[in-house]
Motif scaffolding. Structure first.
Motif, short mmCIF file in Angstrom:
data_model
loop_
_atom_site.label_atom_id
_atom_site.label_comp_id
_atom_site.label_asym_id
_atom_site.label_seq_id
_atom_site.Cartn_x
_atom_site.Cartn_y
_atom_site.Cartn_z
N UNK A 103 0.79 -1.23 0.00
CA UNK A 103 0.00 0.00 0.00
C UNK A 103 0.81 1.27 0.00
N UNK A 104 1.80 1.36 -0.86
CA UNK A 104 2.68 2.52 -0.90
C UNK A 104 1.92 3.84 -1.02
N UNK A 105 1.01 3.94 -1.97
CA UNK A 105 0.26 5.19 -2.16
C UNK A 105 -0.93 5.30 -1.22
N UNK A 106 -1.47 4.19 -0.78
CA UNK A 106 -2.54 4.25 0.23
C UNK A 106 -2.01 4.91 1.51
N UNK A 107 -0.83 4.51 1.93
CA UNK A 107 -0.23 5.09 3.12
C UNK A 107 0.18 6.54 2.89
N UNK A 108 0.58 6.84 1.66
CA UNK A 108 0.91 8.23 1.33
C UNK A 108 -0.31 9.13 1.49
N UNK A 109 -1.47 8.67 1.01
CA UNK A 109 -2.69 9.47 1.12
C UNK A 109 -3.11 9.63 2.58
N UNK A 110 -2.93 8.59 3.38
CA UNK A 110 -3.22 8.73 4.81
C UNK A 110 -2.30 9.77 5.43
N UNK A 111 -1.06 9.83 4.96
CA UNK A 111 -0.13 10.83 5.45
C UNK A 111 -0.54 12.25 5.10
N UNK A 112 -1.26 12.41 4.00
CA UNK A 112 -1.75 13.74 3.63
C UNK A 112 -2.71 14.27 4.69
N UNK A 113 -3.61 13.41 5.16
CA UNK A 113 -4.57 13.83 6.19
C UNK A 113 -3.85 14.14 7.50
N UNK A 114 -2.80 13.39 7.80
CA UNK A 114 -2.00 13.68 8.99
C UNK A 114 -1.37 15.06 8.88
N UNK A 115 -0.82 15.37 7.72
CA UNK A 115 -0.16 16.64 7.48
C UNK A 115 -1.13 17.81 7.65
#
Length: 284
Positions: free
Chosen positions: A239-251
């Protein structure tokens, strides 16, 4: 402003390491899979021009800062210059394997040229967003071996080294942004970085997927079966990009700071593994 800060004992090391000079990676260097290889090659094609942009955006504010941030900026500039150099080599090896990456590099240049028409502060905010992407990708790559599992050994070492240093300097651009916006209200500072993150997320996905499709087309693999397998890897597991998108919400949370997750233990393990493998590599 966030109550979380960069650790006072953080060391951003200057390392001059070279990869892949003796044995270039095979054409499908990641798991013998054209989709995974195309995705990482697509990422790498953006790094030299992207990292040069990061350095310019952060350097603009260097002389306005004080210690320890000023020295951290210098260390950030060094690390990014090394990353750019190594990915230039990696990209040339991609060409040697038979891929035409000139259109990919041009797409990245056009995107950066568009961003550079914005104010220095907007360029810095875009750098913060993209540095968060690289730090998120880096964390996941080192935390879960499945992300790079099956990659050729030397390519894996390159990407792990890059990931390690992205973690190490992950807050430099963000701390520079906090300094540059210190006279703004917290709401205005948050709105600016959040809006830029939204725009950056859309543009990042556009560039990476167009680049990936270009490479798959050159392989005659730009088809449903290849994309289904690749999207399962990117959005399923690991889930490389799935986790990236979750990181967007964290940011985008108020009070966010890159060091709210202290993942230096991943850096330590990666460095130990990198150094442990060097004698064997040099002796081979």
């Amino acid at each position: 402003m966030s109550s979380i800060h960069t650790p006072s004992d953080l060391q951003i090391e200057k390392r001059d390491r070279k990869f892949g000079r003796d044995e270039p990676p095979p054409r499908w260097w990641h798991s013998g899979d054209p989709g995974r290889t195309a995705f990482f090659n697509a990422l790498s094609s953006t790094f030299p021009v992207g990292e040069k942009f990061f350095m310019t955006a952060v350097r603009h504010y260097r002389d306005q800062t004080s210690e320890p941030l000023r020295s951290q900026i210098d260390d950030f500039l060094y690390q990014e210059s090394m990353h750019s150099r190594e990915h230039v080599v990696f990209n040339r090896q991609t060409e040697d394997a038979g891929f035409d990456i000139a259109p990919l590099e041009e797409r990245a240049r056009r995107t950066i040229a568009w961003v550079k028409r914005r104010s220095p502060l907007q360029q810095l905010a875009a750098t913060c967003a993209l540095e968060h992407f690289t730090a998120t990708l880096a964390h996941d790559a080192l935390a879960d071996p499945e992300h790079l599992g099956g990659a050729s050994e030397e390519a894996k070492r390159l990407w792990q080294w890059h990931a390690m240093e992205e973690i190490e300097h992950k807050a430099v651009a963000y701390d520079t942004y906090l300094h540059a916006t210190r006279h703004m209200t917290p709401l205005r500072r948050w709105l600016k970085r959040s809006l830029v993150m939204c725009l950056t997320t859309v543009r990042f996905h556009y560039v990476i997927f167009r680049n990936t499709a270009d490479l798959l087309r050159q392989d005659g693999r730009n088809d449903f079966a290849t994309w289904r397998k690749l999207l399962s890897y990117l959005y399923g597991r690991p889930g490389t990009l799935r986790l990236l998108l979750l990181g967007v919400f964290t940011y985008m949370r108020p009070g966010f700071h890159p060091w709210q997750i202290d993942d230096r233990s991943l850096l330590t393990k990666a460095l130990a593994a990198l150094e442990a493998g060097e004698p064997e590599r040099k002796a081979a």
